[in-house]
Design a protein around this motif. Structure first.
Motif, PDB file in Angstrom:
ATOM      1  N   TYR A 130       0.833  -1.222   0.000  1.00  0.00           N
ATOM      2  CA  TYR A 130       0.000   0.000   0.000  1.00  0.00           C
ATOM      3  C   TYR A 130       0.858   1.258   0.000  1.00  0.00           C
ATOM      4  O   TYR A 130       0.473   2.282  -0.592  1.00  0.00           O
ATOM      5  N   LEU A 131       2.059   1.159   0.604  1.00  0.00           N
ATOM      6  CA  LEU A 131       2.953   2.318   0.598  1.00  0.00           C
ATOM      7  C   LEU A 131       3.534   2.566  -0.797  1.00  0.00           C
ATOM      8  O   LEU A 131       3.751   3.709  -1.191  1.00  0.00           O
ATOM      9  N   THR A 132       3.778   1.475  -1.536  1.00  0.00           N
ATOM     10  CA  THR A 132       4.412   1.623  -2.852  1.00  0.00           C
ATOM     11  C   THR A 132       3.389   1.668  -4.001  1.00  0.00           C
ATOM     12  O   THR A 132       3.778   1.799  -5.156  1.00  0.00           O
ATOM     13  N   HIS A 133       2.115   1.518  -3.704  1.00  0.00           N
ATOM     14  CA  HIS A 133       1.080   1.545  -4.762  1.00  0.00           C
ATOM     15  C   HIS A 133      -0.025   2.537  -4.409  1.00  0.00           C
ATOM     16  O   HIS A 133      -1.214   2.225  -4.542  1.00  0.00           O
ATOM     17  N   LYS A 134       0.427   3.721  -3.979  1.00  0.00           N
ATOM     18  CA  LYS A 134      -0.564   4.722  -3.559  1.00  0.00           C
ATOM     19  C   LYS A 134      -1.529   5.081  -4.684  1.00  0.00           C
ATOM     20  O   LYS A 134      -2.704   5.332  -4.449  1.00  0.00           O
ATOM     21  N   ASP A 135      -0.997   5.104  -5.937  1.00  0.00           N
ATOM     22  CA  ASP A 135      -1.859   5.467  -7.076  1.00  0.00           C
ATOM     23  C   ASP A 135      -3.090   4.576  -7.120  1.00  0.00           C
ATOM     24  O   ASP A 135      -4.201   5.041  -7.357  1.00  0.00           O
ATOM     25  N   TRP A 136      -2.843   3.243  -6.918  1.00  0.00           N
ATOM     26  CA  TRP A 136      -3.936   2.277  -7.057  1.00  0.00           C
ATOM     27  C   TRP A 136      -5.073   2.618  -6.100  1.00  0.00           C
ATOM     28  O   TRP A 136      -6.230   2.697  -6.513  1.00  0.00           O
ATOM     29  N   TRP A 137      -4.770   2.838  -4.809  1.00  0.00           N
ATOM     30  CA  TRP A 137      -5.887   3.054  -3.861  1.00  0.00           C
ATOM     31  C   TRP A 137      -6.350   4.507  -3.859  1.00  0.00           C
ATOM     32  O   TRP A 137      -7.514   4.774  -3.579  1.00  0.00           O
ATOM     33  N   GLU A 138      -5.455   5.444  -4.232  1.00  0.00           N
ATOM     34  CA  GLU A 138      -5.926   6.837  -4.304  1.00  0.00           C
ATOM     35  C   GLU A 138      -6.909   7.011  -5.467  1.00  0.00           C
ATOM     36  O   GLU A 138      -7.873   7.756  -5.359  1.00  0.00           O
ATOM     37  N   HIS A 139      -6.683   6.278  -6.576  1.00  0.00           N
ATOM     38  CA  HIS A 139      -7.642   6.331  -7.700  1.00  0.00           C
ATOM     39  C   HIS A 139      -9.018   5.819  -7.269  1.00  0.00           C
ATOM     40  O   HIS A 139     -10.040   6.276  -7.755  1.00  0.00           O
ATOM     41  N   ILE A 140      -9.019   4.843  -6.362  1.00  0.00           N
ATOM     42  CA  ILE A 140     -10.314   4.338  -5.876  1.00  0.00           C
ATOM     43  C   ILE A 140     -10.973   5.389  -4.991  1.00  0.00           C
ATOM     44  O   ILE A 140     -12.150   5.712  -5.161  1.00  0.00           O
ATOM     45  N   ILE A 141     -10.192   5.929  -4.078  1.00  0.00           N
ATOM     46  CA  ILE A 141     -10.775   6.880  -3.134  1.00  0.00           C
ATOM     47  C   ILE A 141     -11.292   8.124  -3.859  1.00  0.00           C
ATOM     48  O   ILE A 141     -12.357   8.643  -3.534  1.00  0.00           O
ATOM     49  N   ASN A 142     -10.571   8.556  -4.920  1.00  0.00           N
ATOM     50  CA  ASN A 142     -11.066   9.757  -5.623  1.00  0.00           C
ATOM     51  C   ASN A 142     -11.957   9.416  -6.824  1.00  0.00           C
ATOM     52  O   ASN A 142     -12.402  10.320  -7.537  1.00  0.00           O
ATOM     53  N   GLY A 143     -12.225   8.131  -7.039  1.00  0.00           N
ATOM     54  CA  GLY A 143     -13.194   7.720  -8.058  1.00  0.00           C
ATOM     55  C   GLY A 143     -12.625   7.589  -9.468  1.00  0.00           C
ATOM     56  O   GLY A 143     -13.312   7.155 -10.386  1.00  0.00           O
ATOM     57  N   GLU A 144     -11.316   7.896  -9.660  1.00  0.00           N
ATOM     58  CA  GLU A 144     -10.746   7.877 -11.021  1.00  0.00           C
ATOM     59  C   GLU A 144     -10.728   6.479 -11.634  1.00  0.00           C
ATOM     60  O   GLU A 144     -10.760   6.329 -12.849  1.00  0.00           O
ATOM     61  N   TYR A 145     -10.651   5.431 -10.775  1.00  0.00           N
ATOM     62  CA  TYR A 145     -10.519   4.070 -11.300  1.00  0.00           C
ATOM     63  C   TYR A 145     -11.709   3.675 -12.158  1.00  0.00           C
ATOM     64  O   TYR A 145     -11.607   2.869 -13.061  1.00  0.00           O
ATOM     65  N   GLN A 146     -12.874   4.317 -11.881  1.00  0.00           N
ATOM     66  CA  GLN A 146     -14.068   3.930 -12.632  1.00  0.00           C
ATOM     67  C   GLN A 146     -14.041   4.454 -14.067  1.00  0.00           C
ATOM     68  O   GLN A 146     -14.768   3.952 -14.914  1.00  0.00           O
ATOM     69  N   ALA A 147     -13.168   5.424 -14.328  1.00  0.00           N
ATOM     70  CA  ALA A 147     -13.070   5.952 -15.696  1.00  0.00           C
ATOM     71  C   ALA A 147     -12.098   5.123 -16.533  1.00  0.00           C
ATOM     72  O   ALA A 147     -12.020   5.274 -17.747  1.00  0.00           O
ATOM     73  N   TYR A 148     -11.378   4.198 -15.887  1.00  0.00           N
ATOM     74  CA  TYR A 148     -10.312   3.460 -16.567  1.00  0.00           C
ATOM     75  C   TYR A 148     -10.852   2.622 -17.732  1.00  0.00           C
ATOM     76  O   TYR A 148     -10.298   2.606 -18.818  1.00  0.00           O
ATOM     77  N   TYR A 149     -11.953   1.921 -17.506  1.00  0.00           N
ATOM     78  CA  TYR A 149     -12.504   1.052 -18.552  1.00  0.00           C
ATOM     79  C   TYR A 149     -12.852   1.879 -19.802  1.00  0.00           C
ATOM     80  O   TYR A 149     -12.514   1.508 -20.927  1.00  0.00           O
ATOM     81  N   GLU A 150     -13.523   3.015 -19.564  1.00  0.00           N
ATOM     82  CA  GLU A 150     -13.902   3.893 -20.681  1.00  0.00           C
ATOM     83  C   GLU A 150     -12.666   4.323 -21.459  1.00  0.00           C
ATOM     84  O   GLU A 150     -12.631   4.285 -22.681  1.00  0.00           O
ATOM     85  N   LYS A 151     -11.629   4.695 -20.715  1.00  0.00           N
ATOM     86  CA  LYS A 151     -10.407   5.197 -21.356  1.00  0.00           C
ATOM     87  C   LYS A 151      -9.753   4.080 -22.174  1.00  0.00           C
ATOM     88  O   LYS A 151      -9.352   4.270 -23.312  1.00  0.00           O
ATOM     89  N   MET A 152      -9.686   2.873 -21.592  1.00  0.00           N
ATOM     90  CA  MET A 152      -8.957   1.785 -22.251  1.00  0.00           C
ATOM     91  C   MET A 152      -9.789   1.079 -23.316  1.00  0.00           C
ATOM     92  O   MET A 152      -9.264   0.624 -24.316  1.00  0.00           O
TER      93      MET A 152
END
Ligand code: NAD
Ligand code: DAU
Length: 339
Positions: A313-335
């Motif tokens: 979790y310390l080395t993969h902050k992007d992964w969980w911060e994208h969840i907390i700020n909701g960005e991860y849900q846009a990933y499918y659309e983008k890809m």
């Protein structure tokens, strides 16, 4: 061998896919996931382009879609991780739990019958057994412990187990079931206790502990669960249930304090909050059957596992911060939005 992994964009299915695609390059793997709030394609990023891997977006409840997929792909093995998995959500909104965890499983079972799948494996949970008292450490859940579910979540998982076993007995469908204790590790959605505490502590936010924090869970590092499922699918006996757990019982308060110690954060962040309704007291698994019949042994104890998890979790902050700020849900659309 062609394997369908449902729910493979979630926590445990994602870890399973990441490990097994690399371990078995001769097999083909299709991950099917509806990408609900809990599904995250960023988890699968590193294997998306592997030649033996394919991702398909879809819902296990959609019978026409599932039959079409099975007809086109002719799977040998189906491993069902897809589920609504959070107990607190099941208390707020039980309907979707019955719909996905029971009706969705029935669609998969029917598809396995219709297209002659050689093995259907259901990923179940220790929660189907209910709970154990806090003052009887000698008691453990065995495979023949009666089903005694407490929450809408565990009731839905227990119902699915009964259906799976009924399809074996009535129709001869080749099935196996695994019931595992609480998992933790990389890619765990930060609504569940361990990732919630790590992510909130790192942000110096208050840490909600239900009741007095005395409830006990039996923690297993996620890759040890994945290895157990792989063994059951390849070597397990059809029609059987296997318990999975590593004898790592901890109270919630112990877990939270251990995380705070590793992160060098103060215990004053802990905030005791209203208890979960119907809160199960203690889970503890007896894994003797999978150990003696299939030779499974966990690689991690709680100390090594929690350290590995916190480091991740310390080395993969992007992964969980994208969840907390909701960005991860846009990933499918983008890809995949325009493909
Ligand atoms: P998760 O919530 O992280 O992942 C579930 C995945 O299923 C998500 O990717 C979601 O998008 C997908 N999904 C949900 N509904 C779907 C549908 N209708 N069609 C297709 N996909 C759908 O859950 P998890 O913690 O990875 O749990 C996976 C399985 O393991 C579940 O069946 C759960 O009951 C079981 N289990 C979990 C634990 C644990 O500690 N997390 C322990 C034992 C068993
Ligand atoms: O035992 C296996 C099960 O473990 C799985 O089947 C479920 O899918 C999975 O979510 C998990 O269920 P739990 O309810 O045990 O996990 P959760 O992380 O929600 O809670 C763990 C313990 O921590 C439980 O006693 C409730 C408590 N808790 C949880 C949260 C989210 C808190 O004290 N505070 C919290 O904020």
């Amino acid at each position: 061998m062609k394997v369908l992994v449902t729910g493979g964009a979630g926590f445990i299915g994602g870890n399973y896919a990441l490990e097994m695609v690399k371990k078995y390059p001769e097999d083909e793997m299709v991950v099917l996931d509806a990408l609900t709030y809990a599904g995250n394609l960023e988890t699968l990023e590193s294997i998306m382009e592997e030649p033996n891997f394919k991702f398909v977006k879809g819902d296990i409840r959609n019978r026409d879609f599932i039959y079409n997929l099975f007809e086109n792909e002719q799977f040998d093995v189906v491993i069902n991780f897809a589920a609504e998995s959070h107990v607190d959500r099941s208390i707020e909104e039980p309907d979707i739990f019955v719909s996905t965890n029971v009706m969705g499983v029935q669609v998969l079972l029917d598809a396995c019958r219709k297209y002659n799948v050689k093995r259907f494996h259901q990923v179940s949970t220790d929660e189907v057994y209910g709970d154990l008292p806090l003052d009887r450490p000698d008691l453990l859940f065995h495979e023949d412990t009666p089903i005694h579910a407490s929450s809408p979540y565990s009731a839905s998982k227990a119902s699915a187990d009964l259906l799976v076993l009924a399809y074996h007995r009535t129709f001869g469908l080749p099935v196996t079931i695994s019931r595992c204790s609480n998992n933790y590790g990389p890619y765990h959605f930060p609504e569940k206790l361990i990732p919630l505490i790590i992510s909130r502590a790192l942000n110096d936010e208050s840490l909600p502990v239900y009741g007095e924090g005395k409830n006990v869970r039996d923690w297993l590092y996620v890759t040890d669960h994945c290895k157990a499922i792989d063994l059951i699918v390849r070597k397990g006996k059809v029609g059987e249930v296997y318990n999975i757990g590593g004898h790592n019982e901890k109270s919630n308060l112990e877990v939270v304090k251990t995380i705070l110690k590793y992160l060098n954060k103060p215990e004053s962040l802990i905030q005791f909050v209203k208890d979960r309704p119907g809160h199960d007291l203690r889970y503890a698994m007896d894994p003797t059957k999978i150990q003696t019949e299939l030779g499974w042994q966990p690689e991690y104890d709680f100390d090594s596992g929690i350290k590995a998890t916190i480091d991740w979790y310390l080395t993969h902050k992007d992964w969980w911060e994208h969840i907390i700020n909701g960005e991860y849900q846009a990933y499918y659309e983008k890809m995949y939005g325009n493909r």
